[in-house]
Write an enzyme that holds these catalytic residues in place. Structure first.
Site, short mmCIF file in Angstrom:
data_model
loop_
_atom_site.label_atom_id
_atom_site.label_comp_id
_atom_site.label_asym_id
_atom_site.label_seq_id
_atom_site.Cartn_x
_atom_site.Cartn_y
_atom_site.Cartn_z
N LYS A 193 48.73 46.91 41.43
CA LYS A 193 47.94 46.06 42.33
C LYS A 193 47.57 46.83 43.59
O LYS A 193 46.40 46.83 44.01
CB LYS A 193 48.71 44.80 42.70
N ASP A 245 46.73 39.57 42.64
CA ASP A 245 47.90 39.09 43.36
C ASP A 245 48.19 37.65 42.94
O ASP A 245 47.61 37.15 41.97
CB ASP A 245 47.69 39.20 44.88
#
Length: 223
Positions: free
Chosen positions: A120, A138
């Protein structure tokens, strides 16, 4: 959600916010790496408060090494898990200096070698610092993707791969920003604000949440 609906979904979000960007404050790719690493289980607002003074002093990995772990902790002690994050940030700075000439690499595999940097974080850096079409999933994007039917998946990676497949070309670079902001401010975890959502009619979530009654209406009803 079918492809024409996906296009319309992002068209509306883009119309409302033509130039979306991360809410983390940074001045160069290295500072972004640090900010995103610090943002795990913390708010962007909290990270920004801690990094303003830090980034006034530290712009490069070598400057971070010169500051040292104890010096870094003094700047970020208001952020959750700051001890572990400080260790990772210093270790990442060392690796960047020793193996990358102090420069932030522009590919995911190299970025993921840095301590404290996962997929991420790497995707955020590639997108925000280098303009690559990546999807940083997220908790907000995971929720919005599944709740709306835009990109359903049991894991963040599954949602990312679905977005990679479904998001059309005009919106690919800004897509994860629109989704994060949508999840943060409208499609909230506990109570999605469907009554003011620009894409509610395209969304699979049911039942749609009605607008809360105003206080005056509630008083009149009680009377």
């Amino acid at each position: 959600m079918k492809k024409p609906e996906v296009f319309e979904f992002f068209r509306r979000l883009a119309e409302a916010n033509p130039a979306p960007e991360t809410e983390l404050e940074f001045g160069n790719p290295y500072q972004l790496v640090v900010a995103v690493a610090l943002s795990a289980q913390a708010t962007d607002v909290g990270v920004n408060k801690a990094t303003r003074a830090l980034f006034a002093r530290v712009e490069t990995p070598q400057q971070m090494l010169d500051l040292g772990e104890d010096g870094l902790k003094e700047h970020i002690k208001t952020i959750g898990l700051y001890n572990t994050k400080a260790k990772n940030v210093i270790a990442a700075a060392r690796l960047l200096v020793d193996e990358f000439g102090g420069k932030v690499p522009q590919n995911r595999d190299a970025l993921e070698r840095l301590p404290g940097v996962g997929r991420k974080t790497a995707n955020v850096v590639l997108n925000c610092a280098f303009g690559q079409e990546t999807f940083a999933v997220d908790t907000h994007i995971f929720r919005v993707g599944n709740r709306t039917g835009l990109a359903r998946g049991k894991t963040p990676l599954a949602v990312e791969l679905k977005l990679e497949k479904m998001v059309p070309a005009p919106f690919r670079q800004g897509a994860h920003h629109w989704l994060i902001l949508h999840g943060r401010y409208i499609c909230k975890a506990r109570t999605p604000e469907c009554w003011r959502c620009p894409v509610a009619d395209l969304c699979a979530y049911k039942p749609k949440m009605p607008a809360p009654r105003s206080r005056s209406s509630a008083v009149r009803a009680a009377g």
